[in-house]
Design an enzyme around this catalytic site. Structure first.
Site, PDB file in Angstrom:
ATOM      1  N   LYS A  58       0.839  -1.206   0.000  1.00  0.00           N
ATOM      2  CA  LYS A  58       0.000   0.000   0.000  1.00  0.00           C
ATOM      3  C   LYS A  58       0.871   1.252   0.000  1.00  0.00           C
ATOM      4  O   LYS A  58       1.573   1.521   0.980  1.00  0.00           O
ATOM      5  CB  LYS A  58      -0.903   0.038   1.243  1.00  0.00           C
ATOM      6  CG  LYS A  58      -1.984   1.103   1.101  1.00  0.00           C
ATOM      7  CD  LYS A  58      -2.540   1.575   2.429  1.00  0.00           C
ATOM      8  CE  LYS A  58      -1.833   2.771   2.992  1.00  0.00           C
ATOM      9  NZ  LYS A  58      -1.942   4.000   2.207  1.00  0.00           N
TER      10      LYS A  58
ATOM     11  N   GLY B 146       6.583   4.880   8.789  1.00  0.00           N
ATOM     12  CA  GLY B 146       5.733   6.057   8.935  1.00  0.00           C
ATOM     13  C   GLY B 146       5.872   6.645  10.318  1.00  0.00           C
ATOM     14  O   GLY B 146       6.935   6.543  10.947  1.00  0.00           O
ATOM     15  N   SER B 147       4.776   7.216  10.808  1.00  0.00           N
ATOM     16  CA  SER B 147       4.850   7.920  12.086  1.00  0.00           C
ATOM     17  C   SER B 147       4.915   6.921  13.247  1.00  0.00           C
ATOM     18  O   SER B 147       4.391   5.804  13.159  1.00  0.00           O
ATOM     19  CB  SER B 147       3.618   8.809  12.250  1.00  0.00           C
ATOM     20  OG  SER B 147       2.440   8.020  12.235  1.00  0.00           O
ATOM     21  N   THR B 148       5.536   7.341  14.312  1.00  0.00           N
ATOM     22  CA  THR B 148       5.641   6.491  15.503  1.00  0.00           C
ATOM     23  C   THR B 148       4.254   6.184  16.042  1.00  0.00           C
ATOM     24  O   THR B 148       3.979   5.057  16.477  1.00  0.00           O
ATOM     25  CB  THR B 148       6.508   7.203  16.561  1.00  0.00           C
ATOM     26  OG1 THR B 148       7.796   7.438  15.975  1.00  0.00           O
ATOM     27  CG2 THR B 148       6.703   6.355  17.806  1.00  0.00           C
TER      28      THR B 148
ATOM     29  N   GLY C  85       2.707   3.562  13.899  1.00  0.00           N
ATOM     30  CA  GLY C  85       3.530   2.361  14.088  1.00  0.00           C
ATOM     31  C   GLY C  85       3.169   1.610  15.367  1.00  0.00           C
ATOM     32  O   GLY C  85       3.107   0.371  15.377  1.00  0.00           O
TER      33      GLY C  85
ATOM     34  N   GLU D 283       9.767   1.042  10.831  1.00  0.00           N
ATOM     35  CA  GLU D 283      10.754   2.112  10.636  1.00  0.00           C
ATOM     36  C   GLU D 283      10.009   3.404  10.921  1.00  0.00           C
ATOM     37  O   GLU D 283       9.157   3.812  10.139  1.00  0.00           O
ATOM     38  CB  GLU D 283      11.291   2.131   9.200  1.00  0.00           C
ATOM     39  CG  GLU D 283      12.033   0.886   8.770  1.00  0.00           C
ATOM     40  CD  GLU D 283      13.384   0.717   9.438  1.00  0.00           C
ATOM     41  OE1 GLU D 283      13.799   1.610  10.206  1.00  0.00           O
ATOM     42  OE2 GLU D 283      14.011  -0.331   9.209  1.00  0.00           O
TER      43      GLU D 283
ATOM     44  N   CYS E  95      13.254  10.731   7.857  1.00  0.00           N
ATOM     45  CA  CYS E  95      13.404  10.267   9.241  1.00  0.00           C
ATOM     46  C   CYS E  95      14.861  10.309   9.681  1.00  0.00           C
ATOM     47  O   CYS E  95      15.148  10.306  10.866  1.00  0.00           O
ATOM     48  CB  CYS E  95      12.806   8.875   9.397  1.00  0.00           C
ATOM     49  SG  CYS E  95      13.245   7.752   8.082  1.00  0.00           S
TER      50      CYS E  95
ATOM     51  N   GLU F  68       9.728  15.498  16.139  1.00  0.00           N
ATOM     52  CA  GLU F  68      10.144  15.344  14.742  1.00  0.00           C
ATOM     53  C   GLU F  68       9.341  16.340  13.911  1.00  0.00           C
ATOM     54  O   GLU F  68       8.146  16.144  13.667  1.00  0.00           O
ATOM     55  CB  GLU F  68       9.875  13.917  14.264  1.00  0.00           C
ATOM     56  CG  GLU F  68      10.362  13.683  12.854  1.00  0.00           C
ATOM     57  CD  GLU F  68      10.107  12.273  12.347  1.00  0.00           C
ATOM     58  OE1 GLU F  68       8.993  11.757  12.520  1.00  0.00           O
ATOM     59  OE2 GLU F  68      11.043  11.689  11.777  1.00  0.00           O
TER      60      GLU F  68
END
Ligand code: NDP
Length: 451
Positions: free
Chosen positions: A152, A205-207, A210, A227, A261, A354
């Site tokens: 995706k 993607g974003s924490t 995730g 990641e 990142c 971030e």
């Protein structure tokens, strides 16, 4: 249909149909069915198919790069590198099928051997910041190890992934083995997490998302690679080549408009050379060429979307101590100039969060211990740089910084020959490097009695 916007012009470049839940299920079923024949392809033939896929990407590099420029606002130079990275990663992992070696282990009463078996269907969820490389780091080793893949892309940036799916088909990758499913994270991505036939989810993607993926995968004890974000330190010691450290620092953070990142978004400079470093940094930042990403000389393009522009801009207000800024075009496009901030201290939101835009903070440190403490004072641990001419210090500090990818006297983070991933909340597991295909296998151990 979802409109795909060129972030440099705000014009619609394509309309892409969003995959529904039913279509996602059907694609996962097809991938599940395709598994038996794909894993049975002789290793040399699977390698040949991956090399043909790599050759198809190679022949399409310019087209893929132009698509990325118009969809993601990446500079044409970066976009070509990204397409070639997919090619190179496919070639690298094409060597894997013939080298998935097991072990023969001495045991009493017989022979024990191990096999590296494919997991099954692998679901890959890709973010918008590096649509091509991040896709390739997942699908190349997964396919090489005998898995089938559903992928995706991010809703904002589906075009190059769709093209990679077409190239796979043209190269002879069998139907159902590699399927690209553009659509919503909450529909397609979420189904990768809940569908029992998907045996591993690879998420970048974003924490925040995730963590949800990890929780969701726990329900079926599903394998997961994450990641996630980074807030990476660029540590500049007084004994370094200060001119080089300052000249390269903007490219360590402003590349891809800071939407990286691995961006070195916290510069830490030894106090004794702080003022000199800032003097050198100012012209380097002013020299970053920001503008039309299709122009060969451009070094930085726009941010990905209006929404993301708002998020980045939200980190600065009238009280922010901006040391200096680079340039950015006027008119349409989600432009944000390279921005250097002198924060009031290490707990400022702009230092801890971030930002994911072309914004860097600069703070002083006193000595090696202080530099390490500041570098590690974050929930993240993805990458970082250390500038010093003392080899002992380079190694000491590299070992002490809690991050997965460090570079000394350089800002490079990603080399497909070496493992890539994060410490702490920057992620789980590693991509790339010689062992990445093994992360898409289960070890099976078989005992054969001989007595
Ligand atoms: P997200 O984490 O929301 O998106 C990344 C991918 O996950 C996209 O493909 C997205 O789909 C998908 N997704 C979203 N929600 C779910 C879900 N519930 N289940 C499964 N998949 C899902 O990142 P954002 O785009 O919102 O970016 C926000 C911030 O995240 C950035 O500002 C940055 O700080 C960080 N980020 C970090 C990245 C990195 O490389 N580490 C990459 C991107 C962002 P969809 O396209 O539909 O949203």
């Amino acid at each position: 249909m979802t409109a795909v916007i060129n972030p440099a012009t705000e014009e619609v470049v394509a309309q892409v149909a969003a995959t529904s839940l039913e279509e996602t299920d059907a694609a996962i079923e097809r991938a599940h069915v395709a598994l038996a024949s794909w894993r049975a392809v002789a290793p040399g033939d699977r390698a040949r198919l991956l090399r043909r896929f790599a050759d198809a990407v190679d022949a399409d590099v310019e087209n893929l790069a132009q698509l990325e420029v118009s969809n993601s606002g990446h500079t044409i130079g970066n976009a070509r590198w990204e397409a070639r990275n997919v090619r190179d990663v496919l070639h690298y992992y094409a060597a894997t099928p013939e080298r998935l070696l097991g072990k023969q282990i001495p045991v009493p009463g017989g022979v024990n051997m191990t096999f590296n078996e494919p997991l099954g269907v692998v679901g890959i969820i890709v973010p918008w910041n590096f649509p091509m490389p991040i896709a390739g780091w997942g699908f190349a080793p997964a396919l090489a190890a005998g898995n089938t893949v559903v992928l995706k892309p991010a809703e904002l940036t589906p075009l190059t992934a769709i093209r990679l799916g077409e190239l796979a088909t043209e190269a002879g990758i069998p139907p159902g083995v590699f399927t690209v499913l553009p659509g919503k994270g909450s529909v397609v991505g979420q189904r990768f997490v809940t569908h029992p036939a998907v045996r591993k989810v690879v998420f970048t993607g974003s924490t925040e998302v995730g963590k949800q993926i990890m929780v969701g995968c726990a329900d079926q004890v599903k394998r997961v690679t994450l990641e996630l974000g980074g807030k990476n330190a660029n540590i500049v010691f007084a004994d370094s080549d200060l001119e080089k450290a300052a000249a390269t620092a903007p490219y360590g953070v402003f590349d891809n408009a800071g939407q990286d990142c691995c961006a070195r978004s916290r510069i830490l400079v030894q106090r004794s050379v702080f003022d000199r470093f800032m003097e050198l940094l100012e012209p380097a930042v002013a020299g970053v060429v920001v503008g039309d990403p299709a122009a060969e000389a451009t070094e930085m393009g726009p941010l990905i979307s209006a929404e993301h522009h708002g998020r980045v801009a939200g980190y600065l207000d009238d009280t922010t101590n901006v040391a200096f800024r680079g340039s950015a075009p006027d008119g349409p496009g989600f432009w944000f100039p390279p921005t250097v901030v002198l924060p009031s201290g290490p707990t400022d939101r702009i230092v801890t969060d971030e930002v994911f835009g072309p914004v860097v903070t600069v703070l002083p440190f006193d000595d090696e211990a202080d530099a390490i403490a500041q570098a590690n004072d974050t929930e993240y641990g993805l990458s970082g740089s250390i500038w010093t001419n003392d080899v002992g210090r380079a190694l000491r500090v590299s070992r002490a910084v809690e991050a997965g990818n460090l570079s000394v006297n350089s800002h490079s983070s990603v080399r497909y020959w070496t493992p890539f991933g994060g410490f702490k909340q920057s992620g789980l597991g590693r991509e790339l490097g010689p062992d990445a295909a093994l992360a898409f296998t289960e070890v099976k151990n078989v005992f054969i009695a001989t007595d």
